[in-house]
Scaffold this motif. Structure first.
Motif, PDB file in Angstrom:
ATOM      1  N   LYS A  56       0.847  -1.027  -0.006  1.00  0.00           N
ATOM      2  CA  LYS A  56       0.062  -0.173  -0.099  1.00  0.00           C
ATOM      3  C   LYS A  56       0.940   1.330   0.037  1.00  0.00           C
ATOM      4  O   LYS A  56       0.664   2.411  -0.668  1.00  0.00           O
ATOM      5  CB  LYS A  56      -0.809  -0.074   1.054  1.00  0.00           C
ATOM      6  CG  LYS A  56      -1.953   1.313   1.310  1.00  0.00           C
ATOM      7  CD  LYS A  56      -2.899   1.006   2.342  1.00  0.00           C
ATOM      8  CE  LYS A  56      -3.792   2.279   2.222  1.00  0.00           C
ATOM      9  NZ  LYS A  56      -5.018   1.821   3.105  1.00  0.00           N
ATOM     10  N   ARG A  57       1.956   1.241   0.684  1.00  0.00           N
ATOM     11  CA  ARG A  57       2.850   2.353   0.825  1.00  0.00           C
ATOM     12  C   ARG A  57       3.423   2.823  -0.497  1.00  0.00           C
ATOM     13  O   ARG A  57       3.873   4.055  -0.678  1.00  0.00           O
ATOM     14  CB  ARG A  57       3.676   2.303   2.115  1.00  0.00           C
ATOM     15  CG  ARG A  57       4.684   1.147   1.903  1.00  0.00           C
ATOM     16  CD  ARG A  57       5.568   1.039   3.127  1.00  0.00           C
ATOM     17  NE  ARG A  57       6.365  -0.221   3.407  1.00  0.00           N
ATOM     18  CZ  ARG A  57       5.969  -1.284   3.411  1.00  0.00           C
ATOM     19  NH1 ARG A  57       4.719  -1.959   3.428  1.00  0.00           N
ATOM     20  NH2 ARG A  57       6.999  -2.230   3.473  1.00  0.00           N
ATOM     21  N   SER A  58       3.860   1.703  -1.143  1.00  0.00           N
ATOM     22  CA  SER A  58       4.473   1.948  -2.461  1.00  0.00           C
ATOM     23  C   SER A  58       3.428   2.614  -3.488  1.00  0.00           C
ATOM     24  O   SER A  58       3.797   3.372  -4.180  1.00  0.00           O
ATOM     25  CB  SER A  58       4.932   0.800  -3.183  1.00  0.00           C
ATOM     26  OG  SER A  58       6.263   0.386  -2.184  1.00  0.00           O
ATOM     27  N   LYS A  59       2.421   1.979  -3.535  1.00  0.00           N
ATOM     28  CA  LYS A  59       1.268   2.327  -4.408  1.00  0.00           C
ATOM     29  C   LYS A  59       0.892   3.879  -4.217  1.00  0.00           C
ATOM     30  O   LYS A  59       0.517   4.665  -5.149  1.00  0.00           O
ATOM     31  CB  LYS A  59       0.046   1.200  -4.542  1.00  0.00           C
ATOM     32  CG  LYS A  59       0.174  -0.158  -4.794  1.00  0.00           C
ATOM     33  CD  LYS A  59      -1.279  -0.878  -4.826  1.00  0.00           C
ATOM     34  CE  LYS A  59      -1.443  -1.407  -3.530  1.00  0.00           C
ATOM     35  NZ  LYS A  59      -2.551  -2.268  -3.398  1.00  0.00           N
ATOM     36  N   GLU A  60       0.682   4.321  -2.753  1.00  0.00           N
ATOM     37  CA  GLU A  60       0.341   5.447  -2.374  1.00  0.00           C
ATOM     38  C   GLU A  60       1.185   6.416  -2.896  1.00  0.00           C
ATOM     39  O   GLU A  60       1.186   7.645  -3.348  1.00  0.00           O
ATOM     40  CB  GLU A  60       0.158   5.699  -1.095  1.00  0.00           C
ATOM     41  CG  GLU A  60      -1.122   4.713  -0.552  1.00  0.00           C
ATOM     42  CD  GLU A  60      -1.607   5.042   0.757  1.00  0.00           C
ATOM     43  OE1 GLU A  60      -0.612   5.363   1.821  1.00  0.00           O
ATOM     44  OE2 GLU A  60      -2.669   4.840   1.463  1.00  0.00           O
ATOM     45  N   THR A  61       2.676   6.090  -2.985  1.00  0.00           N
ATOM     46  CA  THR A  61       3.723   6.694  -3.356  1.00  0.00           C
ATOM     47  C   THR A  61       3.641   7.251  -4.581  1.00  0.00           C
ATOM     48  O   THR A  61       3.865   8.363  -5.289  1.00  0.00           O
ATOM     49  CB  THR A  61       5.079   6.400  -2.992  1.00  0.00           C
ATOM     50  OG1 THR A  61       5.053   6.138  -1.385  1.00  0.00           O
ATOM     51  CG2 THR A  61       6.531   7.129  -3.097  1.00  0.00           C
ATOM     52  N   ALA A  62       3.440   5.999  -5.425  1.00  0.00           N
ATOM     53  CA  ALA A  62       3.363   6.198  -7.048  1.00  0.00           C
ATOM     54  C   ALA A  62       2.202   6.934  -7.467  1.00  0.00           C
ATOM     55  O   ALA A  62       2.424   7.867  -8.376  1.00  0.00           O
ATOM     56  CB  ALA A  62       3.036   4.778  -7.620  1.00  0.00           C
ATOM     57  N   ILE A  63       1.227   7.015  -6.848  1.00  0.00           N
ATOM     58  CA  ILE A  63       0.126   7.941  -7.051  1.00  0.00           C
ATOM     59  C   ILE A  63       0.314   9.455  -6.715  1.00  0.00           C
ATOM     60  O   ILE A  63       0.087  10.088  -7.552  1.00  0.00           O
ATOM     61  CB  ILE A  63      -1.393   7.390  -6.184  1.00  0.00           C
ATOM     62  CG1 ILE A  63      -1.862   6.125  -6.698  1.00  0.00           C
ATOM     63  CG2 ILE A  63      -2.475   8.376  -6.145  1.00  0.00           C
ATOM     64  CD1 ILE A  63      -2.856   5.435  -6.111  1.00  0.00           C
ATOM     65  N   ILE A  64       1.079   9.675  -5.862  1.00  0.00           N
ATOM     66  CA  ILE A  64       1.514  11.066  -5.464  1.00  0.00           C
ATOM     67  C   ILE A  64       2.209  11.624  -6.457  1.00  0.00           C
ATOM     68  O   ILE A  64       2.179  12.592  -7.128  1.00  0.00           O
ATOM     69  CB  ILE A  64       1.902  11.101  -3.957  1.00  0.00           C
ATOM     70  CG1 ILE A  64       1.037  11.044  -2.888  1.00  0.00           C
ATOM     71  CG2 ILE A  64       2.640  12.603  -3.770  1.00  0.00           C
ATOM     72  CD1 ILE A  64       1.556  10.807  -1.482  1.00  0.00           C
ATOM     73  N   PHE A  65       3.357  10.711  -6.759  1.00  0.00           N
ATOM     74  CA  PHE A  65       4.300  11.199  -7.832  1.00  0.00           C
ATOM     75  C   PHE A  65       3.542  11.438  -9.277  1.00  0.00           C
ATOM     76  O   PHE A  65       3.778  12.255  -9.910  1.00  0.00           O
ATOM     77  CB  PHE A  65       5.358  10.206  -7.935  1.00  0.00           C
ATOM     78  CG  PHE A  65       6.543  10.320  -7.262  1.00  0.00           C
ATOM     79  CD1 PHE A  65       7.646  10.684  -7.573  1.00  0.00           C
ATOM     80  CD2 PHE A  65       6.555  10.096  -5.707  1.00  0.00           C
ATOM     81  CE1 PHE A  65       8.902  10.976  -6.634  1.00  0.00           C
ATOM     82  CE2 PHE A  65       7.717  10.385  -4.771  1.00  0.00           C
ATOM     83  CZ  PHE A  65       8.693  10.762  -5.355  1.00  0.00           C
ATOM     84  N   ASP A  70       1.969  14.680 -13.703  1.00  0.00           N
ATOM     85  CA  ASP A  70       1.096  14.313 -14.860  1.00  0.00           C
ATOM     86  C   ASP A  70       1.048  13.080 -15.658  1.00  0.00           C
ATOM     87  O   ASP A  70       1.055  13.026 -16.789  1.00  0.00           O
ATOM     88  CB  ASP A  70       0.934  15.345 -15.779  1.00  0.00           C
ATOM     89  CG  ASP A  70       0.658  16.914 -15.346  1.00  0.00           C
ATOM     90  OD1 ASP A  70      -0.274  16.806 -14.226  1.00  0.00           O
ATOM     91  OD2 ASP A  70       1.166  17.949 -15.788  1.00  0.00           O
ATOM     92  N   LEU A  71       1.548  12.099 -14.607  1.00  0.00           N
ATOM     93  CA  LEU A  71       1.578  10.712 -15.120  1.00  0.00           C
ATOM     94  C   LEU A  71      -0.009   9.875 -15.382  1.00  0.00           C
ATOM     95  O   LEU A  71      -0.635  10.245 -14.490  1.00  0.00           O
ATOM     96  CB  LEU A  71       2.538  10.042 -14.442  1.00  0.00           C
ATOM     97  CG  LEU A  71       4.003  10.448 -14.213  1.00  0.00           C
ATOM     98  CD1 LEU A  71       4.517   9.407 -13.119  1.00  0.00           C
ATOM     99  CD2 LEU A  71       4.669  10.584 -15.361  1.00  0.00           C
ATOM    100  N   ASN A  72       0.163   9.144 -16.485  1.00  0.00           N
ATOM    101  CA  ASN A  72      -1.193   8.253 -16.373  1.00  0.00           C
ATOM    102  C   ASN A  72      -1.403   7.418 -15.287  1.00  0.00           C
ATOM    103  O   ASN A  72      -0.391   6.509 -15.358  1.00  0.00           O
ATOM    104  CB  ASN A  72      -1.389   7.780 -17.835  1.00  0.00           C
ATOM    105  CG  ASN A  72      -2.813   7.238 -17.969  1.00  0.00           C
ATOM    106  OD1 ASN A  72      -3.448   7.029 -17.119  1.00  0.00           O
ATOM    107  ND2 ASN A  72      -3.238   6.977 -19.291  1.00  0.00           N
ATOM    108  N   LEU A  73      -2.201   7.609 -14.103  1.00  0.00           N
ATOM    109  CA  LEU A  73      -2.087   6.587 -13.176  1.00  0.00           C
ATOM    110  C   LEU A  73      -2.420   5.209 -13.526  1.00  0.00           C
ATOM    111  O   LEU A  73      -2.163   4.334 -12.823  1.00  0.00           O
ATOM    112  CB  LEU A  73      -3.035   7.128 -12.139  1.00  0.00           C
ATOM    113  CG  LEU A  73      -2.608   8.526 -11.411  1.00  0.00           C
ATOM    114  CD1 LEU A  73      -3.424   8.824 -10.281  1.00  0.00           C
ATOM    115  CD2 LEU A  73      -1.187   8.472 -10.873  1.00  0.00           C
ATOM    116  N   ASP A  74      -3.040   5.042 -14.630  1.00  0.00           N
ATOM    117  CA  ASP A  74      -3.555   3.812 -15.163  1.00  0.00           C
ATOM    118  C   ASP A  74      -2.438   2.949 -15.655  1.00  0.00           C
ATOM    119  O   ASP A  74      -2.633   1.926 -15.774  1.00  0.00           O
ATOM    120  CB  ASP A  74      -4.686   3.927 -16.133  1.00  0.00           C
ATOM    121  CG  ASP A  74      -5.953   4.371 -15.608  1.00  0.00           C
ATOM    122  OD1 ASP A  74      -6.321   4.350 -14.340  1.00  0.00           O
ATOM    123  OD2 ASP A  74      -6.720   5.054 -16.443  1.00  0.00           O
TER     124      ASP A  74
END
Length: 165
Positions: A56-65, A70-74
């Motif tokens: 979860k902590r990695s996924k949340e970090t990736a989402i913030i970055f 302006d990265l496509n989160l998908d």
């Protein structure tokens, strides 16, 4: 040339007892991820692939970055094999990256990240901090044959905070 952007997940919360994979980011972690990601955007090429640990902590970090850059989160690919603390497992996973991508952005964990940087980079670090970014360039066109990379850039929260004072 292959470019690897290693990002250690932001500081996680230890406020409640839960399994390791489910730990969320702490408030400090969220702030540091925003701080570091705001400086990384100008360093990225137009084409890349993004991998994150399933924690979860990695996924949340990736989402913030992703939001700040302006990265496509998908496009964030969750990879169970990136949820590792071991160098050999991280190295094995990175070497599976398709050669159609010259840049891999990876959100992962210590001790694997620090040990990877020290094995493949040209600068030694005692510890890559949470929210820390290390960009390594490899003079090869094949992810399987990466070795002896050159560190292009590091962005660590403490360095940004020290420069603001």
């Amino acid at each position: 040339m292959k470019k690897l952007v290693l990002i250690r997940h932001a500081k996680s919360s230890w406020d409640t007892i839960m399994i390791d994979k489910d730990r969320p980011l702490s408030n400090r972690g969220i702030k540091d991820a925003h701080l570091v990601s705001s400086l990384l955007n100008e360093q990225l090429p137009d084409k890349y692939i993004i991998w994150s640990s399933i924690a979860k902590r990695s996924k949340e970090t990736a989402i913030i970055f992703g939001q700040n850059m302006d990265l496509n989160l998908d496009c964030i690919i969750l990879k169970p094999e990136i949820y590792t603390f071991e160098l050999k497992n991280l190295e094995k996973a990175i070497k599976t990256c398709s050669n159609t991508y010259d840049t891999l952005i990876l959100f992962g964990h210590n001790n694997a990240i620090t040990k990877f940087v020290n094995k493949f980079g040209n600068i030694f670090y005692n510890n890559i901090p949470t929210s820390g970014v290390v960009i390594i360039n490899f003079d090869t066109d094949d992810w399987q044959s990466i070795k002896n990379g050159a560190i292009e850039l590091t962005i660590f929260p403490r360095d940004i905070k020290n420069n603001e004072q």
